[in-house]
Design a protein around this motif. Structure first.
Motif, PDB file in Angstrom:
ATOM      1  N   LEU A 268      13.013   3.689  -3.392  1.00 54.58           N
ATOM      2  CA  LEU A 268      13.216   2.316  -3.865  1.00 54.58           C
ATOM      3  C   LEU A 268      12.188   1.375  -3.242  1.00 54.58           C
ATOM      4  N   LEU A 269      11.970   1.486  -1.949  1.00 54.28           N
ATOM      5  CA  LEU A 269      11.050   0.580  -1.255  1.00 54.28           C
ATOM      6  C   LEU A 269       9.597   0.826  -1.659  1.00 54.28           C
ATOM      7  N   ARG A 270       9.262   2.066  -1.993  1.00 54.75           N
ATOM      8  CA  ARG A 270       7.891   2.341  -2.443  1.00 54.75           C
ATOM      9  C   ARG A 270       7.596   1.682  -3.783  1.00 54.75           C
ATOM     10  N   GLY A 271       8.630   1.311  -4.502  1.00 54.99           N
ATOM     11  CA  GLY A 271       8.439   0.712  -5.820  1.00 54.99           C
ATOM     12  C   GLY A 271       8.167  -0.774  -5.799  1.00 54.99           C
ATOM     13  N   VAL A 272       8.145  -1.398  -4.599  1.00 54.00           N
ATOM     14  CA  VAL A 272       7.887  -2.832  -4.501  1.00 54.00           C
ATOM     15  C   VAL A 272       6.779  -3.067  -3.482  1.00 54.00           C
ATOM     16  N   ASP A 273       6.173  -4.241  -3.552  1.00 50.29           N
ATOM     17  CA  ASP A 273       5.077  -4.594  -2.663  1.00 50.29           C
ATOM     18  C   ASP A 273       5.642  -5.229  -1.398  1.00 50.29           C
ATOM     19  N   LEU A 274       5.566  -4.508  -0.289  1.00 50.31           N
ATOM     20  CA  LEU A 274       6.091  -4.996   0.985  1.00 50.31           C
ATOM     21  C   LEU A 274       4.983  -5.155   2.024  1.00 50.31           C
ATOM     22  N   ALA A 275       3.737  -5.286   1.550  1.00 50.52           N
ATOM     23  CA  ALA A 275       2.593  -5.294   2.461  1.00 50.52           C
ATOM     24  C   ALA A 275       2.665  -6.416   3.488  1.00 50.52           C
ATOM     25  N   SER A 276       3.214  -7.570   3.113  1.00 51.83           N
ATOM     26  CA  SER A 276       3.250  -8.708   4.029  1.00 51.83           C
ATOM     27  C   SER A 276       4.649  -8.944   4.597  1.00 51.83           C
ATOM     28  N   THR A 277       5.541  -7.956   4.474  1.00 47.85           N
ATOM     29  CA  THR A 277       6.942  -8.138   4.881  1.00 47.85           C
ATOM     30  C   THR A 277       7.208  -7.486   6.232  1.00 47.85           C
ATOM     31  N   ASN A 278       7.709  -8.276   7.165  1.00 46.32           N
ATOM     32  CA  ASN A 278       8.167  -7.722   8.435  1.00 46.32           C
ATOM     33  C   ASN A 278       9.541  -7.089   8.232  1.00 46.32           C
ATOM     34  N   ALA A 279       9.709  -5.890   8.720  1.00 42.19           N
ATOM     35  CA  ALA A 279      10.980  -5.183   8.541  1.00 42.19           C
ATOM     36  C   ALA A 279      11.465  -4.626   9.873  1.00 42.19           C
TER      37      ALA A 279
END
Length: 727
Positions: A179-190
């Motif tokens: 699921l997470l690979r399907g969205v752009d999280l490049a600038s998201t702190n997790a």
């Protein structure tokens, strides 16, 4: 080790504690919620929780960091409220621009549900999109929140954070990773929290491949470009022992301390031993009826439950004490759970019937006589216990109303909302993470199993916030399990103290040394390929390879030892000066600092110094004499002693043996030069001559040490794992 056995990643250069999180709206709202729910007594009591959370978050990747990932270890105590720390770190992270949080919430459905309910209750759902075990069907909701984060027309305080609560099972973790690979999280702190991190997630095939959940966690981390992975556990032995190159090997560690009212191992097994009873040889298979230790446990439990009800009617301070529970832990196998539940149901029925009979009935009086003995024992530790005559009516009700629940893979959920008095019968499902409300009496008939310290400690569901009614608590154990818990008290205190002292530094440089009694293991052996070692039995920790290093390293070590010698003012020793030419001094000089300054000359020397450092730090924290006796061995001889390395190992033997019997000046040997009541440090001046050196040619002059603990201690309690990052 073959390639692909472990996930190897580069670690970030950021040192722990390199930025300062700012408290904001979400943290303050959490504080108010915890107080309103009665989880904390006041807003002031939140200060410690918040300070710990801030310290932990400051070691995570800071907002806007270009680094990719970090791994941290957070060590709590069993039943001390680690979930509250996770919740507070989450709220504080949200205040500091972390928008995505993943919680790996255990391997059992009941634990996942318990964690999800607490997070939702404490954090609220109006600020979070909560996704339990998310799959592709949640893509639209997730994508919509990410779109909101990047919309300049939506104020940040209007954003929803995303909170994924996931069972620690490969299917659910892989689904989330996809699921997470399907969205752009490049600038998201997790943030990823691994609750009970020593369980299930580590690689159980470190010598041959990758286990399923470990691989799934690797896929999850690969789907988050910028994140910190926080491992929470009360038993950190396994994460500390895995190879430093593993992606789950922590970069930093921190400890969280229990709050007021917590009771743990020291309370039960050191300060209040009357609360712990052994299961003695009353389990005679030829005897009919239940074992007497179970009968006694049930009597103590029902008396405590009845006393709680009466006290709650008389004293407003007891009004919140709703639940009272007993835990019966007979075996990890399922069949004994059913057998014990059947036995307890029969006891309940018989006792209810007997207590309902008229006064003067012989069988009723015989039962009451047993209760009088149990009442007298309980009164010793709980002086406010009402008289037995005042308890009988309520006692009958508690016995009759007690709900028995089998808690295992075949059992059912505990109906906390429908009953106040509970008896839980189970095994491994009750070992870890599960909170038993109002637990007072534990009957644990199972043995210590393989003797893994972390496994045994996780059975201590009887720890927790119960100081108010500690006197009503009892723990009934097999003698060898009792002994294991006693020994774990020292192990845990030494380990937590060592991690506290290392706080703020990279955990990669922390010496893996532990206090471990013979006959036990730190953890299951299938998670670490590098074994740990126990020094051979004996009093002395001696350097064996001080001559292995480069000339510059040997010179630096010699200088450190000579500097130490110059500060202690040693004089010819009264007892050993004439016969051994030794000098001596009693000093409070910092020997630990000296050992820290020495540079190991090879693995053998590294091991010697590491074990001596650990042994010394252990004694310093538990021994009342803080001074030490230092001997400068053969210091007044004109020439240094000579040593030739052993042929098979190239090691040297520091200690000179005894002189031949009958000699004019008998010398018992270096091992006898010691102070029985203090730490003893010997410093030796040795000329090391290689075996193949030409005649007349000497090797390097080295200074080396031997360390001995006071006679109260032996080396049997120490194990260590020589562990260094490759240069």
């Amino acid at each position: 080790m073959t390639k692909g056995t472990i996930q190897i990643v580069s670690t970030t250069p950021q040192e722990p504690g390199s930025w300062a999180p700012q408290e904001g709206r979400y943290t303050r709202e959490l504080r108010d919620t915890l107080v309103a729910l009665g989880e904390l007594p006041s807003t002031d009591s939140f200060d410690k929780v918040r300070a710990e959370a801030s310290r932990i978050l400051s070691s995570c990747l800071p907002p806007g960091s270009t680094a990719e990932r970090r791994t941290g270890l957070v060590v709590g105590c069993v039943q001390s409220g680690k979930t509250m720390s996770i919740t507070t770190v989450t709220a504080l992270a949200r205040d500091n621009n972390y928008r995505l949080v993943v919680v790996l919430a255990g391997t059992a459905k009941n634990l996942v549900q318990q964690t999800q309910e607490r997070l939702e209750e404490h954090l609220g759902t109006e600020h979070w999109l909560v996704l339990p075990n998310p799959t592709a069907k949640d893509m639209n909701d997730l994508a919509a929140r990410i779109k909101e984060w990047r919309n300049p027309r939506i104020r940040p305080e209007q954003h929803h954070g995303v909170l994924c609560v996931v069972m620690k099972h490969q299917k659910h973790i892989v689904n989330l990773a996809a699921l997470l690979r399907g969205v752009d999280l490049a600038s998201t702190n997790a943030l990823i929290f691994d609750d009970e991190a020593d369980q299930a997630g580590l690689n159980t095939k470190p010598g041959s491949g990758a286990s399923a959940i470990y691989s799934a966690i690797g896929a999850l981390r690969g789907a988050l470009p910028r994140h910190t992975f926080l491992q929470y556990t009360a038993t950190p032995q396994a994460p500390l022992l895995i190879t430093l190159l593993d992606s789950l090997s922590p970069d930093f560690a921190d400890t969280i301390e229990p709050g007021d009212g917590y009771v743990g191992g020291r309370d039960f097994f050191v300060e209040r031993p009357a609360l712990v009873q052994d299961i003695v040889d009353d389990e005679d298979e030829d005897e009919e009826g239940p074992p007497e230790s179970l009968n006694e446990g049930l009597r103590l439990f029902f008396l405590g439950a009845a006393a709680t009800r009466l006290l709650s009617q008389r004293d407003p301070g007891w009004a919140k004490e709703r639940h009272r529970s007993m835990l019966v832990h007979p075996s990890r196998l399922v069949t004994p759970h059913r057998d014990y539940a059947t036995i307890i149901e029969a006891i309940k029925r018989d006792w209810t019937n007997l207590l309902s009979r008229s006064e003067g009935d012989d069988e009723r009086e015989e039962l009451l006589q047993d209760f009088r003995k149990s009442h007298a024992a309980l009164l010793v530790t709980f002086p406010q216990l009402p008289p037995l005559d005042e308890l009988i009516e309520q006692l009958t009700l508690e016995i009759s109303r007690a709900k028995i629940t089998i808690v295992n893979k075949d059992g059912s959920d505990v109906p906390w909302n429908r009953h106040n008095t509970h008896i839980l019968v189970g095994g491994q499902k009750l070992d870890r993470g599960y909170t038993v409300k109002g637990l007072t009496v534990t009957h644990m008939a199972r043995d210590p199993g393989a003797g893994n310290y972390d496994t045994i400690q996780q059975r201590a569901r009887f720890f927790g916030y119960k100081r108010k009614y500690l006197g009503l608590c009892r723990v009934i154990l097999q003698p060898d399990v009792h002994e294991a818990f006693q020994q774990y008290v020292t192990h845990e205190e030494v380990l937590r103290d060592a991690l506290r002292r290392h706080r703020g530094r990279s955990l990669k440089t922390w010496n893996r040394a532990f206090h471990l009694e013979p006959g036990y293991r730190l953890t299951r052996p299938n998670v670490h390929v590098e074994d740990y070692f126990r020094p051979s039995r004996g009093d002395w920790f001696k350097q064996q390879g001080p001559h292995f290093g480069k000339a510059s390293v040997i010179a630096d070590n010699n200088a450190a030892l000579e500097s130490f010698v110059s500060r202690i003012g040693a004089k010819p020793d009264e007892a050993w000066g004439r016969v051994g030419h030794h000098r001596g001094a009693t000093t409070v000089a910092n020997i630990q600092a000296l050992l820290d300054e020495l540079v190991p000359c090879g693995d053998a020397d590294f091991s010697s110094i590491l074990v001596a450092q650990f042994a010394l730090s252990f004694v310093a924290s538990t021994w009342d004499k803080q001074d030490a006796r230092v001997y400068l061995m053969a210091w007044d001889k004109a020439a240094p002693r000579k040593r030739t390395p052993r042929e098979e190992t190239n090691f040297i033997e520091l200690h000179q043996g005894p002189s031949p019997s009958g000699s004019e000046m008998a010398y018992p040997g270096d091992a006898e030069v010691r102070d029985e009541d203090r730490v003893t440090l010997q410093i030796h001046r040795i000329q090391v001559t290689p075996r193949d050196a030409p005649e007349g040619i000497s090797g390097p002059l080295v200074l080396a040490f031997a360390l001995r603990l006071p006679s109260h201690y032996t080396s049997d309690g120490f194990v260590f794992q020589p562990k260094r990052l490759p240069l």
